[in-house]
Design an enzyme around this catalytic site. Structure first.
Site, mmCIF file in Angstrom:
data_model
loop_
_atom_site.group_PDB
_atom_site.id
_atom_site.type_symbol
_atom_site.label_atom_id
_atom_site.label_comp_id
_atom_site.label_asym_id
_atom_site.label_seq_id
_atom_site.Cartn_x
_atom_site.Cartn_y
_atom_site.Cartn_z
ATOM 1 N N GLY A 74 0.943 -1.102 0.010
ATOM 2 C CA GLY A 74 -0.026 -0.017 -0.202
ATOM 3 C C GLY A 74 0.863 1.348 0.030
ATOM 4 C CG PHE A 75 1.753 5.524 -2.335
ATOM 5 C CD1 PHE A 75 3.017 5.544 -1.965
ATOM 6 C CD2 PHE A 75 1.085 6.542 -2.277
ATOM 7 C CE1 PHE A 75 3.970 6.482 -2.152
ATOM 8 C CE2 PHE A 75 2.055 7.887 -2.339
ATOM 9 C CZ PHE A 75 3.354 7.853 -2.242
ATOM 10 C CG ASP A 101 -3.907 4.607 4.332
ATOM 11 O OD1 ASP A 101 -4.986 3.811 4.975
ATOM 12 O OD2 ASP A 101 -3.417 5.408 4.781
ATOM 13 C CE1 TYR A 151 -2.542 10.624 7.754
ATOM 14 C CE2 TYR A 151 -3.033 9.803 5.375
ATOM 15 C CZ TYR A 151 -2.701 9.642 6.892
ATOM 16 O OH TYR A 151 -2.328 8.354 7.371
ATOM 17 C CE LYS A 203 -5.519 5.721 7.916
ATOM 18 N NZ LYS A 203 -4.642 6.492 6.962
ATOM 19 C CG HIS A 230 -6.647 8.833 11.680
ATOM 20 N ND1 HIS A 230 -6.576 9.536 10.577
ATOM 21 C CD2 HIS A 230 -5.408 8.335 11.678
ATOM 22 C CE1 HIS A 230 -5.328 9.628 10.312
ATOM 23 N NE2 HIS A 230 -4.524 8.896 11.057
ATOM 24 C CD GLN A 232 16.797 5.616 -7.734
ATOM 25 O OE1 GLN A 232 17.121 6.781 -7.911
ATOM 26 N NE2 GLN A 232 17.667 4.917 -7.565
ATOM 27 N NE ARG A 233 14.574 5.169 -1.339
ATOM 28 C CZ ARG A 233 15.122 6.172 -0.338
ATOM 29 N NH1 ARG A 233 14.611 6.422 0.778
ATOM 30 N NH2 ARG A 233 16.190 6.677 -0.634
ATOM 31 C CD GLU A 248 14.834 1.366 -2.333
ATOM 32 O OE1 GLU A 248 15.028 0.898 -1.309
ATOM 33 O OE2 GLU A 248 15.100 2.360 -2.887
#
Length: 319
Positions: free
Chosen positions: A30-31, A57, A62, A91, A124, A273-274, A277
């Site tokens: 999940g991101f 998520d 947020y 949430k 939450h 890139q992360r 990965e």
């Protein structure tokens, strides 16, 4: 798009976790969208979907649901990824625990996300704050103003009504300890589908995981990489030795460990890139899993939200 014609060990990134108490299954990878800047949120969410993440998520707290919704809309409009391919979690924030506030809060999140439903709606934290528009209400002395006029079980009942009405497919809890979770499971008419908790090799939460397995509840780990705090999980000699031996990054080792022990995970980054990965994980051999379980002795919780209801990563003494 990532090619699915991969060796079997590389299918780990596409693992889906069945929802015993909900509809369908949840992608394990999940991101998380806890990103302060809306422009960065939009770009990172698009990147996450493009590299292969199929679980997003989000949360009212947020403050960026509009940006997440815009990113999804852009990707869906391109036609390569469909709404039904993506599992979206929203949430309920602490100020909306009173039952009459739950459905309006949920529907407001959907409008900001540009969705007609969420795949999972999560409380939450187990802490109710004073109702109102202030995310973090305080008393006259700067302390959190909690709401003593509602119980968590009453809030849970309002989420059950969302499921009854066909508004939401699954419901869950976040930032909750084992004792409070057991209370909800005992009283619930519809059991939680998902429980989000901080978990990583320094905080494996084996007891909670065992209980959730016995109840058919999916555990989803946030901060699975230790949130880059000291002691630094990704510099742990056990993790780095496995990474070097298997030609993986320490992050890929920690995330593969999470999925192979049966949990989901949430990672967040604004670096393409992360993000890539963190999605491109592959299975660890059994001996690596055993090394992590037996040779890592550090035990630390980085986030004190389970004690206060106020999210925030705080350096804490080793336990």
């Amino acid at each position: 798009m990532t090619n699915r014609n991969l060796p079997n060990q590389d299918q780990l990134r596409y693992t889906r976790l069945p929802l015993t108490h909900g509809s369908g299954s949840m992608p394990a990878a999940g991101f998380g969208t806890l990103i302060p800047d809306p422009i960065a949120t939009r770009q990172a969410t698009r990147t996450a979907l493009e590299v292969g993440f199929r679980h997003l998520d989000s949360a009212e707290r947020y403050g960026n649901e509009e940006a997440v919704g815009a990113a999804m809309g852009e990707v869906f409009d391109q036609g390569r990824i469909k709404r039904e391919d993506v599992f979206v979690t929203a949430k309920l924030w602490n100020t909306n625990h009173r039952p009459e506030r739950v459905r309006p809060a949920y529907e407001a999140s959907l409008r900001r996300l540009q969705l007609d439903h969420a795949d999972c709606y999560v409380i939450h934290t187990p802490f109710a704050f004073r109702p109102g528009d202030d995310f973090h209400p305080t008393d006259g002395q700067g302390r959190v103003a909690y709401d003593t006029g509602v119980t968590l079980i009453e809030t849970w009942g309002a989420l059950e009504q969302l499921v009854d009405a066909g508004k939401c497919k699954a419901i869950g809890l976040s930032d909750i300890g084992l004792g409070k979770l057991q209370e909800i499971v005992a009283a619930a008419r519809i059991k939680p589908s998902v429980v989000q908790v901080e978990s990583h090799p320094y905080l494996p939460e084996w007891e909670l995981l065992d209980f959730c397995r016995s109840q058919g509840i999916v555990v989803q780990a946030f901060a699975p990489l230790g949130h880059a705090m000291e002691p630094n999980l990704l510099s742990d000699p056990v993790i780095t030795a496995i990474a070097s031996r298997l030609r993986k990054t320490p992050a890929q080792v920690a995330l593969a460990w999470a999925v192979q022990r049966g949990t989901g995970f949430l990672t967040t980054s604004v670096k393409p890139q992360r993000i890539q990965e963190n999605f491109e994980i592959s299975a660890l051999p059994d001996e690596a899993l055993q090394e992590i379980r037996e040779n890592i002795q550090t035990r630390i919780r980085f986030n004190a939200v389970v004690e206060t209801g106020v999210p925030g990563f705080i350096p804490r003494a080793q336990q």
